[in-house]
Design a protein around this motif. Structure first.
Motif, PDB file in Angstrom:
ATOM      1  N   SER A 104       5.246 -22.753  48.889  1.00 57.57           N
ATOM      2  CA  SER A 104       3.848 -22.326  49.021  1.00 57.57           C
ATOM      3  C   SER A 104       3.220 -22.948  50.262  1.00 57.57           C
ATOM      4  CB  SER A 104       3.064 -22.755  47.774  1.00 57.57           C
ATOM      5  OG  SER A 104       3.017 -24.168  47.703  1.00 57.57           O
ATOM      6  N   PRO A 105       2.073 -22.454  50.687  1.00 56.50           N
ATOM      7  CA  PRO A 105       1.394 -23.063  51.841  1.00 56.50           C
ATOM      8  C   PRO A 105       1.059 -24.541  51.609  1.00 56.50           C
ATOM      9  CG  PRO A 105       0.496 -20.880  51.405  1.00 56.50           C
ATOM     10  CD  PRO A 105       1.429 -21.184  50.270  1.00 56.50           C
ATOM     11  N   GLU A 106       0.706 -24.904  50.382  1.00 53.43           N
ATOM     12  CA  GLU A 106       0.415 -26.308  50.111  1.00 53.43           C
ATOM     13  C   GLU A 106       1.657 -27.172  50.326  1.00 53.43           C
ATOM     14  OE1 GLU A 106      -0.302 -23.805  48.208  1.00 53.43           O
ATOM     15  OE2 GLU A 106      -2.512 -23.706  48.296  1.00 53.43           O
ATOM     16  N   GLU A 107       2.829 -26.680  49.897  1.00 53.48           N
ATOM     17  CA  GLU A 107       4.068 -27.427  50.063  1.00 53.48           C
ATOM     18  C   GLU A 107       4.437 -27.549  51.545  1.00 53.48           C
ATOM     19  OE1 GLU A 107       6.438 -26.440  45.911  1.00 53.48           O
ATOM     20  OE2 GLU A 107       6.528 -24.998  47.569  1.00 53.48           O
ATOM     21  N   LYS A 108       4.205 -26.476  52.271  1.00 62.28           N
ATOM     22  CA  LYS A 108       4.486 -26.544  53.720  1.00 62.28           C
ATOM     23  C   LYS A 108       3.588 -27.591  54.402  1.00 62.28           C
ATOM     24  CE  LYS A 108       5.856 -21.655  54.007  1.00 62.28           C
ATOM     25  NZ  LYS A 108       5.533 -20.338  54.575  1.00 62.28           N
ATOM     26  N   ALA A 109       2.332 -27.639  53.976  1.00 63.86           N
ATOM     27  CA  ALA A 109       1.415 -28.626  54.556  1.00 63.86           C
ATOM     28  C   ALA A 109       1.869 -30.045  54.222  1.00 63.86           C
ATOM     29  CB  ALA A 109      -0.008 -28.383  54.046  1.00 63.86           C
ATOM     30  N   ILE A 110       2.367 -30.214  52.988  1.00 65.34           N
ATOM     31  CA  ILE A 110       2.874 -31.538  52.597  1.00 65.34           C
ATOM     32  C   ILE A 110       4.071 -31.925  53.448  1.00 65.34           C
ATOM     33  CG2 ILE A 110       3.977 -32.811  50.724  1.00 65.34           C
ATOM     34  CD1 ILE A 110       2.256 -31.211  48.776  1.00 65.34           C
ATOM     35  N   LEU A 111       4.969 -30.956  53.692  1.00 63.00           N
ATOM     36  CA  LEU A 111       6.152 -31.240  54.512  1.00 63.00           C
ATOM     37  C   LEU A 111       5.761 -31.602  55.950  1.00 63.00           C
ATOM     38  CD1 LEU A 111       9.220 -31.325  54.859  1.00 63.00           C
ATOM     39  CD2 LEU A 111       9.170 -28.856  55.312  1.00 63.00           C
ATOM     40  N   LEU A 112       4.818 -30.871  56.521  1.00 61.48           N
ATOM     41  CA  LEU A 112       4.389 -31.162  57.897  1.00 61.48           C
ATOM     42  C   LEU A 112       3.771 -32.558  58.003  1.00 61.48           C
ATOM     43  CD1 LEU A 112       3.926 -30.253  60.805  1.00 61.48           C
ATOM     44  CD2 LEU A 112       1.777 -29.182  60.064  1.00 61.48           C
ATOM     45  N   ILE A 128       6.494 -39.766  59.543  1.00 62.38           N
ATOM     46  CA  ILE A 128       7.711 -40.504  59.887  1.00 62.38           C
ATOM     47  C   ILE A 128       7.626 -41.048  61.306  1.00 62.38           C
ATOM     48  CG2 ILE A 128      10.199 -40.238  60.290  1.00 62.38           C
ATOM     49  CD1 ILE A 128      10.263 -38.297  57.947  1.00 62.38           C
ATOM     50  N   GLY A 129       6.930 -40.328  62.180  1.00 62.49           N
ATOM     51  CA  GLY A 129       6.835 -40.781  63.565  1.00 62.49           C
ATOM     52  C   GLY A 129       5.928 -41.974  63.752  1.00 62.49           C
ATOM     53  N   THR A 130       5.034 -42.216  62.803  1.00 60.13           N
ATOM     54  CA  THR A 130       4.092 -43.328  62.942  1.00 60.13           C
ATOM     55  C   THR A 130       4.288 -44.397  61.877  1.00 60.13           C
ATOM     56  OG1 THR A 130       2.472 -42.063  61.644  1.00 60.13           O
ATOM     57  CG2 THR A 130       2.357 -41.875  64.046  1.00 60.13           C
ATOM     58  N   ASP A 131       4.425 -43.962  60.639  1.00 60.85           N
ATOM     59  CA  ASP A 131       4.558 -44.922  59.539  1.00 60.85           C
ATOM     60  C   ASP A 131       6.005 -45.187  59.160  1.00 60.85           C
ATOM     61  OD1 ASP A 131       1.801 -44.925  59.425  1.00 60.85           O
ATOM     62  OD2 ASP A 131       1.726 -43.341  57.894  1.00 60.85           O
ATOM     63  N   PHE A 132       6.911 -44.365  59.644  1.00 59.51           N
ATOM     64  CA  PHE A 132       8.321 -44.496  59.339  1.00 59.51           C
ATOM     65  C   PHE A 132       8.583 -44.441  57.825  1.00 59.51           C
ATOM     66  CE2 PHE A 132       7.658 -46.608  63.377  1.00 59.51           C
ATOM     67  CZ  PHE A 132       8.547 -45.918  64.175  1.00 59.51           C
ATOM     68  N   ALA A 133       7.757 -43.703  57.104  1.00 60.44           N
ATOM     69  CA  ALA A 133       7.943 -43.514  55.663  1.00 60.44           C
ATOM     70  C   ALA A 133       7.223 -42.240  55.245  1.00 60.44           C
ATOM     71  CB  ALA A 133       7.405 -44.705  54.883  1.00 60.44           C
ATOM     72  N   ALA A 134       7.828 -41.508  54.330  1.00 59.28           N
ATOM     73  CA  ALA A 134       7.217 -40.270  53.848  1.00 59.28           C
ATOM     74  C   ALA A 134       7.963 -39.820  52.591  1.00 59.28           C
ATOM     75  CB  ALA A 134       7.281 -39.172  54.914  1.00 59.28           C
ATOM     76  N   ILE A 135       7.314 -38.992  51.782  1.00 59.17           N
ATOM     77  CA  ILE A 135       7.954 -38.391  50.607  1.00 59.17           C
ATOM     78  C   ILE A 135       7.796 -36.878  50.691  1.00 59.17           C
ATOM     79  CG2 ILE A 135       7.646 -40.420  49.136  1.00 59.17           C
ATOM     80  CD1 ILE A 135       5.204 -39.040  47.891  1.00 59.17           C
ATOM     81  N   VAL A 136       8.822 -36.161  50.239  1.00 61.03           N
ATOM     82  CA  VAL A 136       8.808 -34.697  50.239  1.00 61.03           C
ATOM     83  C   VAL A 136       9.386 -34.227  48.909  1.00 61.03           C
ATOM     84  CG1 VAL A 136       9.027 -34.522  52.741  1.00 61.03           C
ATOM     85  CG2 VAL A 136      11.078 -34.582  51.324  1.00 61.03           C
ATOM     86  N   PRO A 137       9.048 -33.006  48.483  1.00 62.19           N
ATOM     87  CA  PRO A 137       9.649 -32.462  47.236  1.00 62.19           C
ATOM     88  C   PRO A 137      11.162 -32.350  47.364  1.00 62.19           C
ATOM     89  CG  PRO A 137       7.709 -31.200  47.884  1.00 62.19           C
ATOM     90  CD  PRO A 137       8.015 -32.117  49.023  1.00 62.19           C
ATOM     91  N   ALA A 138      11.848 -32.341  46.240  1.00 61.07           N
ATOM     92  CA  ALA A 138      13.314 -32.279  46.240  1.00 61.07           C
ATOM     93  C   ALA A 138      13.822 -30.989  46.844  1.00 61.07           C
ATOM     94  CB  ALA A 138      13.834 -32.432  44.806  1.00 61.07           C
ATOM     95  N   SER A 139      12.980 -29.956  46.809  1.00 61.57           N
ATOM     96  CA  SER A 139      13.422 -28.665  47.351  1.00 61.57           C
ATOM     97  C   SER A 139      13.332 -28.607  48.864  1.00 61.57           C
ATOM     98  CB  SER A 139      12.592 -27.530  46.731  1.00 61.57           C
ATOM     99  OG  SER A 139      11.213 -27.731  47.027  1.00 61.57           O
ATOM    100  N   MET A 140      12.834 -29.661  49.499  1.00 63.88           N
ATOM    101  CA  MET A 140      12.668 -29.682  50.941  1.00 63.88           C
ATOM    102  C   MET A 140      13.540 -30.779  51.547  1.00 63.88           C
ATOM    103  SD  MET A 140       8.537 -29.244  51.248  1.00 63.88           S
ATOM    104  CE  MET A 140       7.664 -27.899  50.429  1.00 63.88           C
ATOM    105  N   THR A 141      13.901 -30.652  52.830  1.00 61.59           N
ATOM    106  CA  THR A 141      14.725 -31.637  53.517  1.00 61.59           C
ATOM    107  C   THR A 141      14.126 -31.941  54.888  1.00 61.59           C
ATOM    108  OG1 THR A 141      16.111 -29.932  54.497  1.00 61.59           O
ATOM    109  CG2 THR A 141      16.841 -30.851  52.381  1.00 61.59           C
TER     110      THR A 141
END
Length: 514
Positions: A244-252, A258-271
């Motif tokens: 969904s668009p919300e999931e895409k926004a979360i992935l972005l 990752i480029g600034t905080d060097f940490a992030a979480i994403v849904p299992a369906s995303m890589t």
């Protein structure tokens, strides 16, 4: 004009009442503001060329603001410029009296009192601000609280507060609320750095460094962009077809984090994948260009690069360049001393002790490599021969200050007075000192030592003292003595020696033992 009126080096009358009031400093109406504008941000070749042109045409403020920005923003330029200033300030500072008379010595002592102030070296750093900006104007804040005219402070004034007379484009004027005004005589130390010939505003280092600073700014900016773009791998986020668009926004947001905080979480369906960028160029290009520009600045400011940049064979290169750097150091020292002698020493002596035919001089430089022991030895030998040497000159050479009125003076030790039993003039013991076995020959020799040496040597040394008194050097004295040895009369000496030999022979033939 009355003879009692004091005049400065340019023939301008001195008004003592005006000297007691500060002329420079910040103004209430903002003509001389404490903080200037910044010209470095957004600097382009066109903007730089324009402000350099305006500085020649009578509006140097923007150029002087840029010169200040460069000292704050370019670490290399700030470092080498500070080295050049502080190397001059760290040199030996001495005062040379105008003569050996009491007034000249007192004049020199007055100047020594001023330069011995704790703040003096830091004030010289402000005077040497001219090396970068082409000129400096330091106001003398006179202190008359104890009846003397003494510099209470040498106050640096921002070069932005000054401009040049449009008539000659070289006479310094102070920006004032009622228009530009000339500097009051005996109130300022104006130092012009003669890095190159021409107008004063074109003589500082900042004018040449400005272009190097601009190119280096472009280089370091491009280097930063290159590092930002290629210094980290690309983060690639992948999502499924049902995202969904919300999931895409979360992935972005995760990929960006990752480029600034060097940490992030994403849904299992995303890589998220990290792709190492293939860089066609290299950061060494920017580094080499920046280093090359820094070396050009080192050459300009210090006259060499070996002490600021590590290079192959830098020790040998340093030996070659060391003389060039000393030339620059000596030139800066001479110019600084000339400004101080003109604008500080002469006013100081004239205001306190009156006009002089000659004034003491401040000398700045490395001490002469001189053999002090040999110098003193030569003076000890030649002064008795008539060589005239000034006492203040010798004190300056060996580094001993003039004694104060309350100092305990060292004096040569005098020989003890003869006792009542001992005659004032005592000859060496004659026959009494000879052993009982002494013969006529020994006695004759002793007689010569005791009584006959003065008439014997009189013809030899006659007139020698007058000749040596006229000698002007040790070499001339040696030549006179050598000539006298070759031509001296020995008649009396031969006569005394002949008589002694004859008496000894008679005594021998007569069998006389004593």
């Amino acid at each position: 004009m009355a003879a009692s009126v004091l005049l400065d080096a340019y023939g301008q009358p001195i008004r003592k009442a005006e000297l007691k009031q500060e002329q420079g400093g910040v103004t209430t109406r903002g003509v001389r503001q404490p903080v200037g504008r910044h010209q470095a941000p957004g600097l382009t070749p066109g903007k730089l060329a324009n402000l350099l042109r305006r500085s020649i045409d009578g509006d140097p403020e923007a150029y002087l603001e840029l010169a200040e920005d460069m000292e704050e923003r370019d670490l290399h330029y700030a470092g080498v410029l500070s080295t050049r200033k502080r190397q001059v300030v760290g040199l030996d500072i001495s005062v040379e009296a105008a003569g050996d008379d009491a007034d000249s010595v007192a004049d020199a002592d007055l100047v020594r009192e001023v330069i011995s102030r704790d703040e003096f070296q830091d004030e010289l750093v402000d005077v040497l601000d001219a090396i970068g900006k082409s000129f400096s104007a330091t106001e003398i804040i006179w202190d008359t609280s104890e009846g003397q005219w003494m510099p209470g402070a040498l106050k640096w004034n921002d070069p932005r507060w000054f401009t040049f007379d449009p008539t000659d484009a070289d006479t310094l004027l102070l920006r004032g609320e009622n228009g530009d005004e000339p500097l009051k005589p005996f109130g300022w130390i104006v130092h012009r750095a003669k890095v190159k010939s021409g107008l004063t505003i074109r003589g500082g280092l900042a004018r040449a460094v400005a272009w190097t600073y601009l190119f280096k700014t472009f280089t370091t900016r491009d280097w930063a962009i290159f590092s930002e773009a290629y210094g980290q791998p690309m983060r690639l986020g992948k999502f499924g077809p049902d995202a969904s668009p919300e999931e895409k926004a979360i992935l972005l947001e995760a990929v960006s984090s990752i480029g600034t905080d060097f940490a992030a979480i994403v849904p299992a369906s995303m890589t998220v994948e990290f792709i190492q960028s293939e860089v066609s160029g290299s950061h060494e290009l920017y580094e080499k260009r920046a280093d090359w520009l820094d070396r050009q600045v080192s050459k300009l400011v210090l006259g060499q690069t070996s002490t600021t940049d590590a290079q192959k064979g830098s020790y040998a290169v340093g030996q070659v360049h060391d003389g060039v750097r000393q030339d620059i150091e000596a030139s800066d020292a001479r110019q600084l001393a000339a400004a101080l002698n003109r604008d500080l020493v002469v006013p100081l002596v004239m205001l306190n002790r009156g006009t002089r035919k000659a004034y003491p001089k401040i000398k700045i430089g490395r001490p002469d490599e001189q053999d002090i022991e040999k110098l003193v030895d030569n003076v000890v030998k030649l002064v008795p021969l008539g060589l005239k040497v000034g006492m203040s000159t010798i004190r300056d050479k060996i580094g001993i200050p003039d004694p104060g009125s309350d100092d305990v003076l060292l004096t040569p030790q005098r020989p003890a007075a003869p006792s009542a039993e001992e005659p004032e003039t005592k000859k060496p013991a004659a026959h009494a000192a000879l052993p009982s076995s002494a013969d006529a020959v020994d006695r004759g020799v002793q007689d010569i030592i005791d009584d006959a040496w003065e008439p014997m040597m009189a013809p030899i040394v006659a007139g020698l003292e007058d000749e040596l008194s006229a000698a002007k050097s040790e070499e001339q004295a040696k030549a006179i003595i050598a000539r006298r040895i070759e031509t001296m009369g020995v008649t009396k000496l031969a006569e005394v020696l002949a008589r002694s030999a004859f008496a000894a022979r008679l005594a021998g033939e007569a069998g006389e033992d004593l």
